[in-house]
Motif scaffolding. Structure first.
Motif, PDB file in Angstrom:
ATOM      1  N   ARG A  10      -4.373  11.386   5.383  1.00 44.94           N
ATOM      2  CA  ARG A  10      -5.246  12.556   5.507  1.00 44.94           C
ATOM      3  C   ARG A  10      -4.563  13.742   4.827  1.00 44.94           C
ATOM      4  NH1 ARG A  10      -9.148  16.155   5.567  1.00 44.94           N
ATOM      5  NH2 ARG A  10     -10.287  16.504   7.521  1.00 44.94           N
ATOM      6  N   VAL A  11      -5.243  14.335   3.861  1.00 48.87           N
ATOM      7  CA  VAL A  11      -4.726  15.516   3.173  1.00 48.87           C
ATOM      8  C   VAL A  11      -5.535  16.728   3.656  1.00 48.87           C
ATOM      9  CG1 VAL A  11      -4.275  16.619   0.948  1.00 48.87           C
ATOM     10  CG2 VAL A  11      -4.089  14.125   1.166  1.00 48.87           C
ATOM     11  N   TYR A  12      -4.844  17.678   4.282  1.00 49.68           N
ATOM     12  CA  TYR A  12      -5.498  18.862   4.829  1.00 49.68           C
ATOM     13  C   TYR A  12      -5.236  20.061   3.917  1.00 49.68           C
ATOM     14  CZ  TYR A  12      -5.740  16.210   9.205  1.00 49.68           C
ATOM     15  OH  TYR A  12      -5.993  15.255  10.154  1.00 49.68           O
ATOM     16  N   GLU A  13      -6.290  20.799   3.609  1.00 50.30           N
ATOM     17  CA  GLU A  13      -6.147  22.019   2.812  1.00 50.30           C
ATOM     18  C   GLU A  13      -6.934  23.143   3.473  1.00 50.30           C
ATOM     19  OE1 GLU A  13      -7.332  21.059  -1.158  1.00 50.30           O
ATOM     20  OE2 GLU A  13      -5.428  20.077  -1.631  1.00 50.30           O
ATOM     21  N   GLY A  14      -6.301  24.279   3.660  1.00 52.80           N
ATOM     22  CA  GLY A  14      -6.960  25.416   4.283  1.00 52.80           C
ATOM     23  C   GLY A  14      -5.951  26.490   4.611  1.00 52.80           C
ATOM     24  N   ASN A  15      -6.420  27.725   4.800  1.00 52.86           N
ATOM     25  CA  ASN A  15      -5.533  28.853   5.128  1.00 52.86           C
ATOM     26  C   ASN A  15      -4.367  28.979   4.146  1.00 52.86           C
ATOM     27  OD1 ASN A  15      -7.149  29.414   7.352  1.00 52.86           O
ATOM     28  ND2 ASN A  15      -5.872  28.221   8.759  1.00 52.86           N
TER      29      ASN A  15
ATOM     30  N   THR B 267      -2.694  26.765   2.682  1.00 55.28           N
ATOM     31  CA  THR B 267      -1.611  25.807   2.898  1.00 55.28           C
ATOM     32  C   THR B 267      -2.146  24.390   2.815  1.00 55.28           C
ATOM     33  OG1 THR B 267       0.230  25.202   4.359  1.00 55.28           O
ATOM     34  CG2 THR B 267      -1.846  25.762   5.429  1.00 55.28           C
ATOM     35  N   THR B 268      -1.261  23.427   2.660  1.00 53.85           N
ATOM     36  CA  THR B 268      -1.635  22.010   2.574  1.00 53.85           C
ATOM     37  C   THR B 268      -0.776  21.210   3.549  1.00 53.85           C
ATOM     38  OG1 THR B 268      -2.223  22.217   0.240  1.00 53.85           O
ATOM     39  CG2 THR B 268      -1.849  20.007   1.051  1.00 53.85           C
ATOM     40  N   GLY B 269      -1.380  20.229   4.193  1.00 50.16           N
ATOM     41  CA  GLY B 269      -0.638  19.346   5.087  1.00 50.16           C
ATOM     42  C   GLY B 269      -1.035  17.905   4.847  1.00 50.16           C
ATOM     43  N   THR B 270      -0.134  16.987   5.180  1.00 46.02           N
ATOM     44  CA  THR B 270      -0.429  15.561   5.001  1.00 46.02           C
ATOM     45  C   THR B 270      -0.119  14.803   6.284  1.00 46.02           C
ATOM     46  OG1 THR B 270       1.790  15.310   4.042  1.00 46.02           O
ATOM     47  CG2 THR B 270      -0.060  15.483   2.508  1.00 46.02           C
ATOM     48  N   LEU B 271      -0.985  13.872   6.605  1.00 42.40           N
ATOM     49  CA  LEU B 271      -0.829  13.049   7.800  1.00 42.40           C
ATOM     50  C   LEU B 271      -1.016  11.584   7.413  1.00 42.40           C
ATOM     51  CD1 LEU B 271      -0.777  12.557  10.935  1.00 42.40           C
ATOM     52  CD2 LEU B 271      -3.246  12.969  10.903  1.00 42.40           C
ATOM     53  N   LEU B 272      -0.021  10.753   7.718  1.00 42.10           N
ATOM     54  CA  LEU B 272      -0.108   9.320   7.477  1.00 42.10           C
ATOM     55  C   LEU B 272      -0.350   8.633   8.815  1.00 42.10           C
ATOM     56  CD1 LEU B 272       0.131   7.081   5.312  1.00 42.10           C
ATOM     57  CD2 LEU B 272       2.581   6.978   5.831  1.00 42.10           C
ATOM     58  N   ILE B 273      -1.439   7.884   8.911  1.00 41.51           N
ATOM     59  CA  ILE B 273      -1.833   7.252  10.174  1.00 41.51           C
ATOM     60  C   ILE B 273      -1.517   5.757  10.129  1.00 41.51           C
ATOM     61  CG2 ILE B 273      -3.807   6.714  11.677  1.00 41.51           C
ATOM     62  CD1 ILE B 273      -5.082   9.357  10.574  1.00 41.51           C
ATOM     63  N   ASP B 274      -0.707   5.298  11.093  1.00 41.88           N
ATOM     64  CA  ASP B 274      -0.284   3.888  11.196  1.00 41.88           C
ATOM     65  C   ASP B 274       0.283   3.400   9.859  1.00 41.88           C
ATOM     66  OD1 ASP B 274      -1.035   3.881  13.836  1.00 41.88           O
ATOM     67  OD2 ASP B 274      -3.004   3.016  13.465  1.00 41.88           O
ATOM     68  N   PRO B 275       1.490   3.866   9.492  1.00 45.43           N
ATOM     69  CA  PRO B 275       2.053   3.625   8.155  1.00 45.43           C
ATOM     70  C   PRO B 275       2.090   2.173   7.692  1.00 45.43           C
ATOM     71  CG  PRO B 275       3.354   5.234   9.346  1.00 45.43           C
ATOM     72  CD  PRO B 275       2.357   4.707  10.322  1.00 45.43           C
ATOM     73  N   GLY B 276       2.394   1.225   8.589  1.00 48.19           N
ATOM     74  CA  GLY B 276       2.341  -0.173   8.175  1.00 48.19           C
ATOM     75  C   GLY B 276       3.682  -0.885   8.219  1.00 48.19           C
ATOM     76  N   PRO B 277       3.681  -2.201   7.926  1.00 47.46           N
ATOM     77  CA  PRO B 277       4.901  -3.009   7.993  1.00 47.46           C
ATOM     78  C   PRO B 277       5.783  -2.830   6.763  1.00 47.46           C
ATOM     79  CG  PRO B 277       3.063  -4.377   7.331  1.00 47.46           C
ATOM     80  CD  PRO B 277       2.505  -3.013   7.598  1.00 47.46           C
ATOM     81  N   THR B 278       7.034  -3.239   6.886  1.00 54.09           N
ATOM     82  CA  THR B 278       7.987  -3.173   5.774  1.00 54.09           C
ATOM     83  C   THR B 278       7.451  -3.883   4.543  1.00 54.09           C
ATOM     84  OG1 THR B 278       9.720  -3.266   7.450  1.00 54.09           O
ATOM     85  CG2 THR B 278      10.417  -3.538   5.180  1.00 54.09           C
ATOM     86  N   SER B 279       6.769  -5.003   4.744  1.00 56.31           N
ATOM     87  CA  SER B 279       6.261  -5.803   3.625  1.00 56.31           C
ATOM     88  C   SER B 279       5.213  -5.065   2.795  1.00 56.31           C
ATOM     89  CB  SER B 279       5.670  -7.125   4.141  1.00 56.31           C
ATOM     90  OG  SER B 279       4.632  -6.860   5.068  1.00 56.31           O
ATOM     91  N   ASP B 280       4.623  -4.006   3.350  1.00 54.26           N
ATOM     92  CA  ASP B 280       3.576  -3.259   2.632  1.00 54.26           C
ATOM     93  C   ASP B 280       4.110  -1.990   1.975  1.00 54.26           C
ATOM     94  OD1 ASP B 280       1.772  -5.155   3.409  1.00 54.26           O
ATOM     95  OD2 ASP B 280       0.849  -3.963   4.988  1.00 54.26           O
ATOM     96  N   PHE B 281       5.440  -1.804   1.990  1.00 54.23           N
ATOM     97  CA  PHE B 281       6.005  -0.545   1.485  1.00 54.23           C
ATOM     98  C   PHE B 281       5.640  -0.271   0.032  1.00 54.23           C
ATOM     99  CE2 PHE B 281       9.373   1.878  -0.617  1.00 54.23           C
ATOM    100  CZ  PHE B 281       9.340   3.047   0.134  1.00 54.23           C
ATOM    101  N   VAL B 282       5.763  -1.277  -0.838  1.00 53.20           N
ATOM    102  CA  VAL B 282       5.490  -1.084  -2.268  1.00 53.20           C
ATOM    103  C   VAL B 282       4.028  -0.703  -2.486  1.00 53.20           C
ATOM    104  CG1 VAL B 282       5.415  -2.205  -4.533  1.00 53.20           C
ATOM    105  CG2 VAL B 282       7.363  -2.594  -3.014  1.00 53.20           C
ATOM    106  N   SER B 283       3.134  -1.433  -1.806  1.00 54.48           N
ATOM    107  CA  SER B 283       1.702  -1.156  -1.908  1.00 54.48           C
ATOM    108  C   SER B 283       1.379   0.248  -1.391  1.00 54.48           C
ATOM    109  CB  SER B 283       0.912  -2.200  -1.119  1.00 54.48           C
ATOM    110  OG  SER B 283      -0.430  -1.820  -0.954  1.00 54.48           O
TER     111      SER B 283
END
Length: 344
Positions: free
Chosen positions: A35-40, A42-58
């Motif tokens: 989720r990329v938030y933009e407003g006021n 400023t910008t913020g980023t939120l990563l939800i349920d990042p995932g397993p080690t095996s998915d790091f490259v993807s």
């Protein structure tokens, strides 16, 4: 969101919200969201349920296509629960960015922090007033704890602007054919919950909380399987509310399971005599899903069934259907009466 021919790239599912998951061509997909938030100003980023080690490259590839700074620029991560398929990449994320902040329940963090993350900046959902958070951009997040779905510290996160509810393992499913769920996804949702959710009582509480949300969610985004939208939301919530899972199944079938296993093993002997041992063994191998998901039927070294997980009648029926699909017409006539007798 339009049609997408490839799931090898990040997909914008709503304004500023991207699917950056992996494994969509496998039995058990993993959905991560950025989720990329933009407003006021400023910008913020939120990563939800990042995932397993095996998915790091993807994950790295997909996030870098959205953020010039890639994973190193993410300042906030939300964790539904502590399983490796959710938190595996967190140590690498923290190594790339020591300013990373993590949001989770205290129960979840207690276990997540054991991954060498004790010094990470952690914000407890339990301490957030009224379970709502207003970001510097002005966007609002709501946390909805879902105890025992499937972990006692599990929590959903609701993005109030997009009206997307990120549900974690709850409402997830196996064998999803694409990113958007259809009615055909129900079989995979049902199987997943019967194995991983402890009781229907926990599910009912989670459904009650979803139905109480204002405004109502437009999309339910689980960590596994397809995104649930439109009329399918109420249909899935209705069905899941009545679904026996976990202990409901164990207690209801406890007395009958040994007899069912014995009956299935007797049938397997007859099937091997009718169809040939090699063909039956091949079907049994094909019936076992990938390593990250348990087989519904456990075989011993002797080739006999030792245990059945989930709803035993569903698991047996699926196996018998696999045999029938591979049998000749003559073999089907011989096997059908025996199969019908077992399923009585």
């Amino acid at each position: 969101m339009g049609s997408h021919s490839s799931l090898d790239e990040a997909i914008e599912i709503s304004a500023g919200i991207y699917w950056v998951g992996a494994g969509t061509k496998t039995f058990l997909s993993r959905n991560s969201f950025l989720r990329v938030y933009e407003g006021n100003k400023t910008t913020g980023t939120l990563l939800i349920d990042p995932g397993p080690t095996s998915d790091f490259v993807s994950l790295s590839h997909k996030v870098s296509s959205i953020l010039p700074g890639g994973l190193a620029s993410i300042n906030l991560a939300f964790i539904n629960h502590q399983d490796p398929d959710v938190v595996g990449v967190l140590p690498k994320l923290y190594a790339m960015n020591r300013k990373l902040n993590i949001i989770a329940t205290e129960d979840t963090w207690r276990l997540v922090s054991l991954n060498g993350l004790a010094s990470v900046r952690f914000r407890s959902i339990d301490q957030v007033q009224e379970q709502r958070l207003v970001l510097p951009t002005g966007h609002r997040l709501q946390f909805i704890p879902t105890p025992y779905c499937h972990f006692r510290g599990a929590s959903m996160i609701y993005d109030l602007e997009s009206r997307i509810l990120f549900t974690g393992d709850f409402l997830g499913g196996v064998e999803a054919s694409g990113l958007i769920a259809t009615q055909e996804n129900w079989a995979g949702i049902k199987a997943f919950h019967q194995l991983y959710m402890p009781s229907n009582e926990a599910i009912k509480l989670a459904v009650k909380k979803i139905r109480a949300l204002e405004p109502a969610p437009l999309t339910l985004a689980p960590q596994h399987g397809g995104l649930i939208r439109g009329d399918l939301i109420e249909l899935v919530l209705e069905r899941i509310s009545e679904l026996p899972v976990g202990l409901d199944i164990v207690t209801s079938f406890n007395d009958r399971l040994p007899a069912l296993i014995t009956g299935l093993n007797d049938v397997l002997v007859a099937v091997k005599e009718t169809m040939g041992e090699y063909k039956v063994d091949r079907i049994l191998r094909d019936f076992k899903p990938e390593g990250e998901y348990p087989s519904l039927i456990t075989l011993g070294r002797d080739g006999l069934v030792k245990d059945i997980k989930g709803d035993p009648f569903e698991a047996i029926n699926a196996l018998l259907n696999s045999f029938m699909d591979s049998a000749t017409e003559k073999q089907q006539k011989l096997l059908r009466p025996m199969f019908n007798l077992l399923m009585l």
